[in-house]
Every structure is written in C-alpha cells, then in structure tokens.
Design a protein around this motif. Structure first.
Motif, mmCIF file in Angstrom:
data_model
loop_
_atom_site.group_PDB
_atom_site.id
_atom_site.type_symbol
_atom_site.label_atom_id
_atom_site.label_comp_id
_atom_site.label_asym_id
_atom_site.label_seq_id
_atom_site.Cartn_x
_atom_site.Cartn_y
_atom_site.Cartn_z
ATOM 1 N N GLY A 224 46.991 34.131 47.549
ATOM 2 C CA GLY A 224 45.592 34.119 47.171
ATOM 3 C C GLY A 224 45.219 33.230 45.999
ATOM 4 O O GLY A 224 45.985 33.037 45.058
ATOM 5 N N CYS A 225 44.010 32.679 46.055
ATOM 6 C CA CYS A 225 43.294 31.984 44.976
ATOM 7 C C CYS A 225 43.692 30.533 44.759
ATOM 8 O O CYS A 225 42.941 29.788 44.126
ATOM 9 C CB CYS A 225 43.403 32.722 43.640
ATOM 10 S SG CYS A 225 42.556 34.313 43.620
ATOM 11 N N GLU A 226 44.849 30.097 45.268
ATOM 12 C CA GLU A 226 45.236 28.710 45.017
ATOM 13 C C GLU A 226 44.280 27.730 45.681
ATOM 14 O O GLU A 226 44.107 26.598 45.220
ATOM 15 C CB GLU A 226 46.681 28.455 45.470
ATOM 16 C CG GLU A 226 46.884 28.198 46.947
ATOM 17 C CD GLU A 226 46.647 29.413 47.833
ATOM 18 O OE1 GLU A 226 46.294 29.205 49.019
ATOM 19 O OE2 GLU A 226 46.821 30.548 47.377
ATOM 20 N N GLU A 229 40.718 27.925 43.679
ATOM 21 C CA GLU A 229 40.906 27.269 42.373
ATOM 22 C C GLU A 229 40.841 25.757 42.536
ATOM 23 O O GLU A 229 40.252 25.055 41.700
ATOM 24 C CB GLU A 229 42.240 27.701 41.765
ATOM 25 C CG GLU A 229 42.451 27.256 40.320
ATOM 26 C CD GLU A 229 42.956 25.824 40.170
ATOM 27 O OE1 GLU A 229 42.680 25.200 39.117
ATOM 28 O OE2 GLU A 229 43.623 25.317 41.102
ATOM 29 N N HIS A 263 47.376 39.372 45.011
ATOM 30 C CA HIS A 263 46.066 38.772 44.788
ATOM 31 C C HIS A 263 45.575 39.033 43.373
ATOM 32 O O HIS A 263 44.996 38.148 42.726
ATOM 33 C CB HIS A 263 45.074 39.330 45.811
ATOM 34 C CG HIS A 263 43.946 38.404 46.115
ATOM 35 N ND1 HIS A 263 42.692 38.596 45.619
ATOM 36 C CD2 HIS A 263 43.891 37.260 46.847
ATOM 37 C CE1 HIS A 263 41.896 37.628 46.043
ATOM 38 N NE2 HIS A 263 42.597 36.811 46.787
ATOM 39 N N ASN A 266 47.257 36.668 40.957
ATOM 40 C CA ASN A 266 46.727 35.308 41.045
ATOM 41 C C ASN A 266 45.313 35.203 40.492
ATOM 42 O O ASN A 266 44.941 34.177 39.911
ATOM 43 C CB ASN A 266 46.781 34.814 42.485
ATOM 44 C CG ASN A 266 48.152 34.265 42.858
ATOM 45 O OD1 ASN A 266 49.107 34.429 42.110
ATOM 46 N ND2 ASN A 266 48.256 33.639 44.005
ATOM 47 N N MET A 267 44.507 36.257 40.675
ATOM 48 C CA MET A 267 43.154 36.217 40.109
ATOM 49 C C MET A 267 43.202 36.202 38.587
ATOM 50 O O MET A 267 42.376 35.553 37.936
ATOM 51 C CB MET A 267 42.320 37.377 40.631
ATOM 52 C CG MET A 267 41.760 37.123 42.024
ATOM 53 S SD MET A 267 40.373 38.197 42.479
ATOM 54 C CE MET A 267 41.247 39.717 42.789
ATOM 55 N N PHE A 270 43.940 32.653 37.696
ATOM 56 C CA PHE A 270 42.758 31.854 37.988
ATOM 57 C C PHE A 270 41.740 31.987 36.849
ATOM 58 O O PHE A 270 41.206 30.991 36.336
ATOM 59 C CB PHE A 270 42.165 32.343 39.317
ATOM 60 C CG PHE A 270 41.056 31.517 39.891
ATOM 61 C CD1 PHE A 270 40.662 30.311 39.346
ATOM 62 C CD2 PHE A 270 40.389 31.973 41.031
ATOM 63 C CE1 PHE A 270 39.629 29.560 39.910
ATOM 64 C CE2 PHE A 270 39.364 31.237 41.594
ATOM 65 C CZ PHE A 270 38.979 30.041 41.035
ATOM 66 N N VAL A 279 34.256 33.227 38.079
ATOM 67 C CA VAL A 279 35.680 33.455 38.342
ATOM 68 C C VAL A 279 36.081 34.844 37.869
ATOM 69 O O VAL A 279 36.767 35.582 38.578
ATOM 70 C CB VAL A 279 36.543 32.364 37.667
ATOM 71 C CG1 VAL A 279 38.030 32.678 37.835
ATOM 72 C CG2 VAL A 279 36.222 30.994 38.260
ATOM 73 N N LEU A 282 35.390 37.705 40.332
ATOM 74 C CA LEU A 282 35.855 37.593 41.715
ATOM 75 C C LEU A 282 36.391 38.900 42.309
ATOM 76 O O LEU A 282 36.399 39.062 43.527
ATOM 77 C CB LEU A 282 36.919 36.498 41.830
ATOM 78 C CG LEU A 282 36.385 35.086 42.053
ATOM 79 C CD1 LEU A 282 37.518 34.077 41.946
ATOM 80 C CD2 LEU A 282 35.684 34.962 43.404
ATOM 81 N N THR A 283 36.852 39.824 41.472
ATOM 82 C CA THR A 283 37.326 41.091 42.043
ATOM 83 C C THR A 283 36.206 41.813 42.779
ATOM 84 O O THR A 283 36.479 42.604 43.691
ATOM 85 C CB THR A 283 37.893 42.006 40.946
ATOM 86 O OG1 THR A 283 36.927 42.156 39.901
ATOM 87 C CG2 THR A 283 39.183 41.432 40.375
ATOM 88 N N LEU A 286 36.577 39.658 46.196
ATOM 89 C CA LEU A 286 37.860 39.548 46.870
ATOM 90 C C LEU A 286 38.712 40.803 46.765
ATOM 91 O O LEU A 286 39.803 40.852 47.317
ATOM 92 C CB LEU A 286 38.641 38.351 46.300
ATOM 93 C CG LEU A 286 37.943 36.995 46.402
ATOM 94 C CD1 LEU A 286 38.824 35.906 45.816
ATOM 95 C CD2 LEU A 286 37.574 36.663 47.841
#
Length: 312
Positions: A224-226, A229, A263, A266-267, A270, A279, A282-283, A286
């Motif tokens: 996730g998130c790559e 970003e 995830h 990664n968040m 990010f 950003v 985002l939770t 996502l």
C-alpha cells in the motif's frame, strides 16, 4: 516464438510485475493478447518470483509468448515499487502503463490510453473490484484463451454478456475509486488533486516517471501507498490527474491477512514524507471503514487545524 516487437516507434510499454498466483497473470496476459486498435506497444513482465515459483511462471509465459510483443525482465525482489521501476527502466516507449498481474481489461484498453495521452497529465483507468474472483478463476483454470477473452469482454462491458444478471460477476468500486471519481466529477470537493495514481491501472509519460525519481523503493514489500505517494510527486512536478473511464480494469480481488497492519505502516511513512492534511487524513479513506465523504471531512478538519491561530 515471440512476435517481433513493432517496427514503428513504440507508443506504450505495459509493465506487469508478477510474484506468485500465475493463474491471475494468465488471465491478464490473455486480455492483453486480445487488444484491438492498439498502437505499437510492448508488454514487459517483471519476474519478481521466488526461485521455486519460476517453473509455473515459465508455463504461463510460454502460453502467451506467441501472441504478445512480450519481454521478461528480472525483478529485484524488493517489493512492488522496485518491480515497477525495473519494468519502466527497461521500457522503450514514450508512455508507461502500469498494470497489475491480477487485473482484467477489455479489448480497447490500450487504445483508450493511447487516445488520452497528452503532455502534462498522468492517467488513471476506471477500476472495479470483483469480490467473487476466486470462483471465476476456478471456472477459467483450464479454459482456452478465447474463453478467457470472452469473459473479460463481458466483465468490462465490451461485449454483451451476463455481468449484470450473474451475481458472481457483479463488480464494485472501492472507497479510493469512489473518491477519485467523485472529486474528478465535482460531486465532492477535490481536496487531494494528486490522488489518482493507482499502480494497478495507471499510465504516465516515461520521462515524468524518470524525472520525479520513480516509485519510492523504501516502501519495501509492505502493501500500500507506494503508488499514490508517487502521484503526490507527479502532481508537485506539475502533472495533473486525468481519468480514462474507457481504460477499464476489473481487479480479481483477493484476501491479504495482514493487509491493514502493512497498510498502516506504509501510511505512517507516507505522512512523514508528505505532512499534508490530505495525506494525514488518508486513514479516513483507506482504512477498513473509510468512505469518500469521511475522507473529505477529515481533510477539511486537518486543514483547519493546520492554519496558524488567527487566520481564516
């Protein structure tokens, strides 16, 4: 024997990273072999498999080899960001289409991307989830290529079929897709103009991929998130989001037991890289209970908290 690569300049390179689950890759490659009206293109499969999985991959590639302008490049084994970078780095095209190895596309998929390509944009095709993918894959396990292609055309609405009548073929939009489409249509405030580069089905000028440094490989093998970003950096470099509904992809959904743990990690990374309200919020989009409406409200609240005291 592989068909020769097109003699005309290659317009699109389709980068398909793969690691395990070769039955899904077989479906994706069958879809790419059925393209109509496509410009000169190449398909680059990035082999990110463990050594013990490579014999199964070889069988899938041999089946596709006579129908596709196919190249296989080794993956570095460091996650999806690194695999996508390896494919884009090997490309000889002006535009790179990133397509995951578990996505069904219709026969006009590449034509739609070629028609939408223009300077200053990154492109995202419409995406839907197929919750019953495991049952469909079982039905297609030994199916010949024409049957897979016929099923793909039905799923993507490219041919009359049973998609709407058969509950096993009903698709759904996840929260991210609903948010991007609503913000693009103006039915929700566009609080994250960079949101929309989804690695499963998106395209970018190869020079833009290079100039912003490609995908951030420090995300590693966590999920996730790559991809989004990467979208932030494309937007910062001046590219704008453009949706291409006709470049329609159906994700063959699957479970990931530690999905939310990966995830979440990664968040956090990010948000550390880009401490923007959209950003940090985002939770609300996502996470397991995320919705577009909750996300917009959360971004607006984060933005208000970020304002210096006394400003409006």
């Amino acid at each position: 024997m592989s068909p020769p690569l097109p003699s005309a300049p290659i317009t699109l390179a389709v980068v398909v990273p793969t690691r395990g689950d070769h039955e899904r890759l077989r479906v994706t490659l069958a879809c790419l072999a059925a393209q109509t009206g496509a410009p000169a293109h190449e398909v680059i499969v990035v082999d990110d498999n463990a050594p013990e999985d490579r014999p199964a991959l070889a069988g899938v590639l041999a089946e596709a080899d006579d129908r596709l302008p196919l190249r296989v490049v080794p993956g570095p084994g460091r996650g999806r960001a690194a695999a996508r970078n390896a494919g884009a780095g090997a490309a000889d095209a002006a535009w790179v289409v990133f397509l995951d190895a578990d996505v069904v596309v219709g026969p006009r998929f590449l034509r739609a991307y070629a028609d939408a390509a223009r300077p200053g944009v990154f492109l995202h095709g419409r995406m839907r989830e197929l919750p019953t993918a495991a049952r469909l894959l079982t039905a297609l396990k030994d199916a010949p290529r024409p049957e897979i292609q016929r099923t793909a055309a039905e799923l993507t609405g490219s041919a009359p079929g049973a998609r709407d009548r058969d509950p096993l073929r009903r698709t759904m939009a996840n929260a991210l897709e609903r948010a991007v489409e609503a913000m693009d249509a103006g039915t929700l405030p566009d609080v994250a103009a960079w949101l929309g580069f989804v690695g499963a089905n998106s395209a970018v000028p190869r020079e833009a991929w290079r100039s912003v440094g490609g995908f951030d490989e420090e995300f590693g093998r966590s999920w996730g998130c790559e991809d989004i970003e990467f979208g932030v950096r494309l937007h910062t470099a001046g590219l704008t989001r453009s949706l291409v509904p006709e470049a329609y992809g159906v994700h063959l959904s699957h479970t990931r037991p530690d999905r939310w743990h990966q995830h979440g990690r990664n968040m956090e990374r990010f948000a550390a890289l880009h401490p923007l309200p959209a950003v940090r919020a985002l939770t609300a989009l996502l996470g397991p209970d995320g919705t577009p409406e909750r996300y917009v409200a959360s971004v607006q609240a984060e933005t208000a908290r970020s304002r210096p005291t006394g400003t409006r």
